[in-house]
Design an enzyme around this catalytic site. Sequence first.
Site, PDB file in Angstrom:
ATOM      1  N   GLU A 109       0.819  -1.207   0.000  1.00  0.00           N
ATOM      2  CA  GLU A 109       0.000   0.000   0.000  1.00  0.00           C
ATOM      3  C   GLU A 109       0.858   1.265   0.000  1.00  0.00           C
ATOM      4  O   GLU A 109       0.485   2.268  -0.611  1.00  0.00           O
ATOM      5  CB  GLU A 109      -0.956  -0.032   1.185  1.00  0.00           C
ATOM      6  CG  GLU A 109      -2.020  -1.126   1.010  1.00  0.00           C
ATOM      7  CD  GLU A 109      -3.002  -1.207   2.154  1.00  0.00           C
ATOM      8  OE1 GLU A 109      -4.191  -0.942   1.927  1.00  0.00           O
ATOM      9  OE2 GLU A 109      -2.562  -1.540   3.272  1.00  0.00           O
ATOM     10  N   GLU A 129      -3.661  -9.602   3.695  1.00  0.00           N
ATOM     11  CA  GLU A 129      -4.328  -9.272   4.958  1.00  0.00           C
ATOM     12  C   GLU A 129      -5.488 -10.192   5.326  1.00  0.00           C
ATOM     13  O   GLU A 129      -5.639 -10.537   6.517  1.00  0.00           O
ATOM     14  CB  GLU A 129      -4.811  -7.811   4.941  1.00  0.00           C
ATOM     15  CG  GLU A 129      -3.709  -6.781   5.101  1.00  0.00           C
ATOM     16  CD  GLU A 129      -3.165  -6.275   3.790  1.00  0.00           C
ATOM     17  OE1 GLU A 129      -2.592  -5.181   3.747  1.00  0.00           O
ATOM     18  OE2 GLU A 129      -3.304  -7.015   2.771  1.00  0.00           O
TER      19      GLU A 129
END
Length: 245
Positions: A109, A129
Site C-alpha cells: 500500500e 491481509e
Amino acid sequence: MTTGTLRVERHDAYVLATLDRPERRNAIDQATIDDLHALCAELEATPATLILAGAGGVFAGGADIAQLRERRATDALRGINATAFARVHALPMPVIAALEGFALGGGAELAFAADIRVAAPTLRIGNPEPGLGIMAAAGATWRLPEIAGYGVAADLLLTARILDADEALRLGLVSRVVDDPLAEAIAIAEQIAALDAAAIQATKRALAAPRADHPRIDGEEQSVLFESPEKERRMTEFLERRARR
C-alpha cells in the site's frame, strides 16, 4: 539524516528515504508512520522528488503484526497507515518507489501511494491481509483499482494473491522491471530534476484531479505556466538551439 526507522538522505535532485528495519523485513510500525509524517512535513515545505526504498533487499514485508494485533476499532477509525500514505501520495513533487523483495500488505500500500514504481526481478507484491483476519485498509481498495482496474484489484484483494515482478509489470502495478531499481529510480529523479519544477507540480495536481475537473483544471494550471519566466526562458533557449542547427 537518520530518523529511527527511516534513513533519509538529501541530494540535489531527490530525497532518498530508506525503510531501515531489515531485521523485521522493514515492517511498518508506528515509528515508521511517525517518521513518514515528519518527512512529509519537510517535503511539503521544501518540495523535492522522493524516492522510497527498503534496506536489506526488501521494500517492506508489511505492517508490524505485533502492533496490529493490539489495535482495536478506534485505531482502525483513525486510519493510522492510510493517513500517512495519503500524505505521501499528495506530496507536491513525484514519489518513486524502488521495489525489491517483499512489498506486502502495508508495504504494497505504501508502494501504491507512489507515482512511479520500478521493481527488481525479486519483487513479490500483494495484500495477504485477509489471511490474518483483516482487510487491506491503507489505500489498496481505492488505489489499486485506479492503478490496474477494478477486475485486477478484485482478483488480487479477494484472493490475497502475491504477484512476481513479471506479472506485476504485465498488470500495470509497476512500470519497469530492472536489475537495480534504486539506480533506476535515481535516474528517473535526475531526469525529472532537469525539467521545470512548476510544470511537474502542475502536472501532478492535474493527474490527481477527478475526471469531472478536466479539462478545466488543465487550462487553469497551464494559464499559470504560460505567464512564468521559466516558460519564456526554456522556450527561447529551444528556439535559439533550433535556429543554430
